[in-house]
Design a protein around this motif. Structure first.
Motif, PDB file in Angstrom:
ATOM      1  N   ILE A 230       0.834  -1.207   0.000  1.00 32.40           N
ATOM      2  CA  ILE A 230       0.000   0.000   0.000  1.00 32.40           C
ATOM      3  C   ILE A 230       0.866   1.253   0.000  1.00 32.40           C
ATOM      4  O   ILE A 230       0.565   2.235  -0.687  1.00 32.40           O
ATOM      5  N   ALA A 231       1.963   1.217   0.773  1.00 34.17           N
ATOM      6  CA  ALA A 231       2.840   2.397   0.882  1.00 34.17           C
ATOM      7  C   ALA A 231       3.619   2.636  -0.410  1.00 34.17           C
ATOM      8  O   ALA A 231       3.765   3.777  -0.855  1.00 34.17           O
ATOM      9  N   PRO A 234       0.568   2.947  -4.088  1.00 35.57           N
ATOM     10  CA  PRO A 234      -0.799   3.410  -3.817  1.00 35.57           C
ATOM     11  C   PRO A 234      -1.618   3.508  -5.101  1.00 35.57           C
ATOM     12  O   PRO A 234      -1.074   3.705  -6.188  1.00 35.57           O
ATOM     13  N   ASN A 235      -2.926   3.359  -4.956  1.00 32.08           N
ATOM     14  CA  ASN A 235      -3.869   3.496  -6.078  1.00 32.08           C
ATOM     15  C   ASN A 235      -3.612   2.489  -7.192  1.00 32.08           C
ATOM     16  O   ASN A 235      -3.846   2.775  -8.373  1.00 32.08           O
ATOM     17  N   SER A 239      -2.368  -2.727  -4.397  1.00 30.16           N
ATOM     18  CA  SER A 239      -2.598  -2.074  -3.104  1.00 30.16           C
ATOM     19  C   SER A 239      -4.041  -2.261  -2.639  1.00 30.16           C
ATOM     20  O   SER A 239      -4.303  -2.421  -1.438  1.00 30.16           O
ATOM     21  N   LYS A 240      -4.974  -2.271  -3.572  1.00 36.69           N
ATOM     22  CA  LYS A 240      -6.381  -2.482  -3.202  1.00 36.69           C
ATOM     23  C   LYS A 240      -6.595  -3.896  -2.673  1.00 36.69           C
ATOM     24  O   LYS A 240      -7.312  -4.099  -1.685  1.00 36.69           O
TER      25      LYS A 240
END
Length: 249
Positions: A230-231, A234-235, A239-240
């Motif tokens: 996630i870090a 992102p997007n 990450s989701k």
């Protein structure tokens, strides 16, 4: 006698008149000052003209630099778009392959009685391009997933300096992942993440490395890996998926 006296008188008067007339010092001094002023003005004008020319040159150079910066920014933007599109294509290919692979029984080769051929890496012939294409085609064209495992293992062994090493590690990890060989898959994903931080497979490798850790009951490590996805990315779809995994803990 009278003539001599008169001559002496005239001589005295003339000498006095000559002594009384000052030398033209003022005229010489004024002329010299004018020349110095003219010289100073000439030098100042020359210096000013030179400064103007330098400034014009600097302006031209600055304009050229600005144009180059603009061109570089445009090229960087276009390159980023190309790389982003490439990453999207990789993810799409990965999803399609994974969806196909998950529909095949994990012990297909064992049922054929050729298990020994699957477990032993083959000796590869030809150059690295041919070897890599052969291993990949076993997945994409032939759908012989278990047979692809020793091909990728042999490729990693025979071509350790190949540019295809990151992808080969990912595919081997994916094949072992679908066989639920969590330790073997985790080893390949961890190697990819550690040795090739710039690989386009890094995000998905981190995500699946977290899953292998979770399957081995290493919950804290799995969460740490998903938070890293996630870090760092992102997007993104990775990450989701990582966020959903964390929510399900």
């Amino acid at each position: 006698m009278i003539k001599r006296t008169l001559a002496l008188c005239l001589l005295g008067l003339y000498g006095t008149a000559v002594i009384a007339v000052p030398a033209p010092v003022t005229d010489v001094t004024a002329s010299s000052s004018d020349q110095r002023l003219d010289e100073i003005e000439r030098r100042l004008k020359t210096r000013t003209d030179a400064q103007h020319r330098q400034q014009e040159q600097l302006d031209v150079i600055q304009n050229e630099v600005n144009e180059l910066r603009g061109a570089i920014e445009v090229q960087n933007y276009q390159l980023e778009k190309i790389l982003e599109r490439q990453r999207e294509l990789y993810l799409e290919i990965d999803k399609r392959i994974e969806s196909v692979m998950t529909t095949v029984p994990s012990k297909l080769v064992a049922n054929t009685g050729n298990l020994s051929q699957v477990e032993t890496p083959s000796v590869m012939s030809g150059n690295e391009n041919e070897a890599y294409d052969k291993a990949v085609n076993l997945i994409l064209k032939d759908k012989l997933y278990d047979q692809a495992i020793p091909e990728f293992q042999a490729f990693l062994q025979n071509f350790p300096n190949s540019d295809y090493i990151p992808n080969a590690k990912y595919w081997l990890g994916q094949l072992l992942f679908n066989k639920q060989d969590w330790a073997g898959a985790g080893e390949q994903f961890q190697s990819l993440v550690s040795q090739f931080p710039d690989s386009t497979k890094r995000a998905d490798a981190l995500l699946k490395l977290g899953i292998t850790e979770m399957e081995r009951a290493n919950v804290a490590r799995a969460k740490q890996l998903w938070e890293q996805v996630i870090a760092e990315f992102p997007n993104t779809s990775s990450s989701k998926l990582a966020a959903k995994r964390i929510e399900s803990l």
